[in-house]
Design a protein around this motif. Sequence first.
Motif, PDB file in Angstrom:
ATOM      1  N   LEU A   1       0.832  -1.205   0.000  1.00 36.16           N
ATOM      2  CA  LEU A   1       0.000   0.000   0.000  1.00 36.16           C
ATOM      3  C   LEU A   1       0.868   1.256   0.000  1.00 36.16           C
ATOM      4  O   LEU A   1       0.597   2.211  -0.745  1.00 36.16           O
ATOM      5  CB  LEU A   1      -0.923  -0.005   1.219  1.00 36.16           C
ATOM      6  N   GLY A   2       1.913   1.273   0.841  1.00 38.39           N
ATOM      7  CA  GLY A   2       2.800   2.435   0.893  1.00 38.39           C
ATOM      8  C   GLY A   2       3.426   2.738  -0.456  1.00 38.39           C
ATOM      9  O   GLY A   2       3.299   3.855  -0.975  1.00 38.39           O
ATOM     10  N   PRO A   3       4.102   1.749  -1.085  1.00 38.88           N
ATOM     11  CA  PRO A   3       4.658   2.006  -2.417  1.00 38.88           C
ATOM     12  C   PRO A   3       3.609   2.302  -3.479  1.00 38.88           C
ATOM     13  O   PRO A   3       3.904   2.990  -4.462  1.00 38.88           O
ATOM     14  CB  PRO A   3       5.398   0.695  -2.732  1.00 38.88           C
ATOM     15  N   ALA A   4       2.369   1.778  -3.305  1.00 40.01           N
ATOM     16  CA  ALA A   4       1.319   2.052  -4.294  1.00 40.01           C
ATOM     17  C   ALA A   4       0.900   3.508  -4.281  1.00 40.01           C
ATOM     18  O   ALA A   4       0.694   4.123  -5.332  1.00 40.01           O
ATOM     19  CB  ALA A   4       0.103   1.154  -4.029  1.00 40.01           C
ATOM     20  N   ILE A   5       0.756   4.083  -3.098  1.00 41.86           N
ATOM     21  CA  ILE A   5       0.332   5.481  -3.022  1.00 41.86           C
ATOM     22  C   ILE A   5       1.517   6.443  -3.001  1.00 41.86           C
ATOM     23  O   ILE A   5       1.338   7.649  -3.166  1.00 41.86           O
ATOM     24  CB  ILE A   5      -0.572   5.722  -1.798  1.00 41.86           C
ATOM     25  N   ALA A   6       2.721   5.902  -2.814  1.00 44.87           N
ATOM     26  CA  ALA A   6       3.907   6.768  -2.751  1.00 44.87           C
ATOM     27  C   ALA A   6       4.165   7.527  -4.051  1.00 44.87           C
ATOM     28  O   ALA A   6       4.403   8.746  -4.006  1.00 44.87           O
ATOM     29  CB  ALA A   6       5.134   5.949  -2.354  1.00 44.87           C
ATOM     30  N   PRO A   7       4.141   6.864  -5.228  1.00 43.22           N
ATOM     31  CA  PRO A   7       4.460   7.611  -6.451  1.00 43.22           C
ATOM     32  C   PRO A   7       3.561   8.835  -6.679  1.00 43.22           C
ATOM     33  O   PRO A   7       4.079   9.938  -6.874  1.00 43.22           O
ATOM     34  CB  PRO A   7       4.314   6.562  -7.557  1.00 43.22           C
ATOM     35  N   PRO A   8       2.222   8.699  -6.624  1.00 43.18           N
ATOM     36  CA  PRO A   8       1.407   9.905  -6.848  1.00 43.18           C
ATOM     37  C   PRO A   8       1.555  10.943  -5.743  1.00 43.18           C
ATOM     38  O   PRO A   8       1.683  12.137  -6.011  1.00 43.18           O
ATOM     39  CB  PRO A   8      -0.028   9.363  -6.927  1.00 43.18           C
ATOM     40  N   ILE A   9       1.564  10.497  -4.467  1.00 39.95           N
ATOM     41  CA  ILE A   9       1.646  11.455  -3.350  1.00 39.95           C
ATOM     42  C   ILE A   9       2.998  12.151  -3.330  1.00 39.95           C
ATOM     43  O   ILE A   9       3.090  13.380  -3.268  1.00 39.95           O
ATOM     44  CB  ILE A   9       1.390  10.740  -2.009  1.00 39.95           C
ATOM     45  N   LEU A  10       4.076  11.366  -3.394  1.00 39.43           N
ATOM     46  CA  LEU A  10       5.403  11.949  -3.293  1.00 39.43           C
ATOM     47  C   LEU A  10       5.779  12.749  -4.545  1.00 39.43           C
ATOM     48  O   LEU A  10       6.495  13.754  -4.459  1.00 39.43           O
ATOM     49  CB  LEU A  10       6.439  10.857  -3.031  1.00 39.43           C
ATOM     50  N   THR A  11       5.277  12.316  -5.700  1.00 42.50           N
ATOM     51  CA  THR A  11       5.540  13.086  -6.926  1.00 42.50           C
ATOM     52  C   THR A  11       4.886  14.455  -6.853  1.00 42.50           C
ATOM     53  O   THR A  11       5.479  15.470  -7.239  1.00 42.50           O
ATOM     54  CB  THR A  11       5.045  12.314  -8.163  1.00 42.50           C
ATOM     55  N   VAL A  12       3.647  14.508  -6.339  1.00 39.70           N
ATOM     56  CA  VAL A  12       2.957  15.800  -6.165  1.00 39.70           C
ATOM     57  C   VAL A  12       3.725  16.689  -5.197  1.00 39.70           C
ATOM     58  O   VAL A  12       3.936  17.887  -5.459  1.00 39.70           O
ATOM     59  CB  VAL A  12       1.508  15.579  -5.680  1.00 39.70           C
ATOM     60  N   LEU A  13       4.147  16.131  -4.057  1.00 37.08           N
ATOM     61  CA  LEU A  13       4.920  16.917  -3.089  1.00 37.08           C
ATOM     62  C   LEU A  13       6.238  17.393  -3.694  1.00 37.08           C
ATOM     63  O   LEU A  13       6.660  18.543  -3.482  1.00 37.08           O
ATOM     64  CB  LEU A  13       5.199  16.077  -1.837  1.00 37.08           C
TER      65      LEU A  13
ATOM     66  N   PRO B   1       1.442  -1.707  -9.910  1.00 34.05           N
ATOM     67  CA  PRO B   1       1.849  -3.026  -9.403  1.00 34.05           C
ATOM     68  C   PRO B   1       1.728  -3.161  -7.885  1.00 34.05           C
ATOM     69  O   PRO B   1       1.345  -4.226  -7.383  1.00 34.05           O
ATOM     70  CB  PRO B   1       3.314  -3.131  -9.855  1.00 34.05           C
ATOM     71  N   PHE B   2       2.038  -2.088  -7.159  1.00 33.45           N
ATOM     72  CA  PHE B   2       1.975  -2.179  -5.700  1.00 33.45           C
ATOM     73  C   PHE B   2       0.536  -2.262  -5.192  1.00 33.45           C
ATOM     74  O   PHE B   2       0.282  -2.827  -4.127  1.00 33.45           O
ATOM     75  CB  PHE B   2       2.714  -0.995  -5.080  1.00 33.45           C
ATOM     76  N   ALA B   3      -0.410  -1.706  -5.947  1.00 36.38           N
ATOM     77  CA  ALA B   3      -1.819  -1.854  -5.573  1.00 36.38           C
ATOM     78  C   ALA B   3      -2.229  -3.326  -5.606  1.00 36.38           C
ATOM     79  O   ALA B   3      -3.002  -3.795  -4.755  1.00 36.38           O
ATOM     80  CB  ALA B   3      -2.699  -1.031  -6.513  1.00 36.38           C
ATOM     81  N   PHE B   4      -1.703  -4.076  -6.552  1.00 32.88           N
ATOM     82  CA  PHE B   4      -1.978  -5.512  -6.601  1.00 32.88           C
ATOM     83  C   PHE B   4      -1.354  -6.223  -5.405  1.00 32.88           C
ATOM     84  O   PHE B   4      -1.859  -7.254  -4.946  1.00 32.88           O
ATOM     85  CB  PHE B   4      -1.456  -6.104  -7.910  1.00 32.88           C
ATOM     86  N   GLY B   5      -0.252  -5.688  -4.897  1.00 25.17           N
ATOM     87  CA  GLY B   5       0.361  -6.274  -3.714  1.00 25.17           C
ATOM     88  C   GLY B   5      -0.539  -6.220  -2.495  1.00 25.17           C
ATOM     89  O   GLY B   5      -0.513  -7.125  -1.648  1.00 25.17           O
ATOM     90  N   VAL B   6      -1.348  -5.173  -2.367  1.00 27.78           N
ATOM     91  CA  VAL B   6      -2.302  -5.074  -1.258  1.00 27.78           C
ATOM     92  C   VAL B   6      -3.261  -6.257  -1.295  1.00 27.78           C
ATOM     93  O   VAL B   6      -3.533  -6.903  -0.271  1.00 27.78           O
ATOM     94  CB  VAL B   6      -3.083  -3.744  -1.329  1.00 27.78           C
TER      95      VAL B   6
END
Length: 443
Positions: free
Chosen positions: A151-163, A276-281
């Motif tokens: 979950l962390g890596p799944a949401i990390a790209p959009p959240i951290l890219t925006v920041l 891909p990380f969303a599938f990991g959840v």
Amino acid sequence: MTRPTAPASIRRRQRSALIMLVIAGTLNYLDRSTLSIANPLIRNELGLSIADMGLLLSAFLWAYAFAQLPGGALVDRVGPHRLLAAGLGLWSIAQAVAGFVTSFWQFSIARVFLGLGEAPMFSSAVRVVRDWYNVRDRGLPTGTWNCTSSLGPAIAPPILTVLMIGFGWRWMFGIMGLAGVVVAATWFLLYRDPTEEHFTDEERHYLTDGEEPRSQAPVRLAEWLGLFRFRTTWGLVLGFFGVVYMGWLYLAWLPGYLEMQRHMSIPKTGLVAAVPFAFGVVGSIGGGWIADWLMRRGFSPVNSRKIPVIVGLLGMVGFTVVAAETPSDFMAVAAISAALMFGASASGMSWALASVAAPANCTASLGAIQNFGGYLGGALAPTVTGFIVQASGSFTPALLVSAAIGLFSALMYLVVIRAAPITVAELDAVAGVDTARPTVQGP
């Protein structure tokens, strides 16, 4: 056998603890991902090569790996309440400090302290589940908190890219550090270890039914050393090596892979890398459900966890080979998604296996020893991958090496880990401690 039902008071404690573990674990992986997301910008600003970045990515992992050995024993002695709060605070401060670095070595030191602070996270989580769930119910909550590794890596790209785009990569590190301090304070104020609670007979029965009596004493050095004399411990160490090696190749290099091998832009990578990380959840939670289902169908506590681990590793190996060989960008992302789904199931059930493979007062210790082996693999993955890519100009051989390591680890789970858990009597015998020490029927 009759499956005991958790009293309402226990269910409330379970829910609150699990929610906080999911939040802390998600933040844990968001913080690990910051360097990967900012990889191109940091390399340009600090003048680092691809191999330098591989070494920098590994600085966290080496510190994290070696801190596992004392960290797990400390969790068993001190308890998750205080130790996880302290770890959260330390890693969050280190994360914020990383926003001020000006050189490779300063960044390396910040990443080392990030690794030291994060070390108690998952050994604390496995101890929390061991303390607050019946042995028949631990698969799903373990899969749930472990899903944060996806979950962390799944949401990390959009959240951290925006920041990163909105505030710069330095402020991205600072904002994440501040968020961690808030989570640390929340955990310390709200969570309680079982030793800080008083239980009714009904509550105690639910928590301990189906297991041998628990020792009152915290884990001792002789017991901790005694764990290394069992083949199951070495099976967990060697098996988890491959699970984490394969996972960290993707965690550390997936954005770089999409940019360099698949020629995607940074904004597009921020979106595609999340898939891909969303599938990991799904894989982590699904693996936990399957483990509990297998145990209710008569499989032993160990085998009900070991089977999903082996199947998960084999699935991760197969789809990694597909990703390495396909010329299609779509097929590569689809194969990596499937690989991370199977890998998350293997990871979660490895932790669930640690929660049933040894006496209760050694749960975090065994889990941390397993994680030490895993993160030796995790520490090697970014560096080995960086050197292979720099030498060959392609990620394909790095992915194939990863698949071979995963296949070896699946074999370790299959043939080295025994079907029966390590008992208190067996551990006492090899540790040379008093076999008549007091035990209790409750936490």
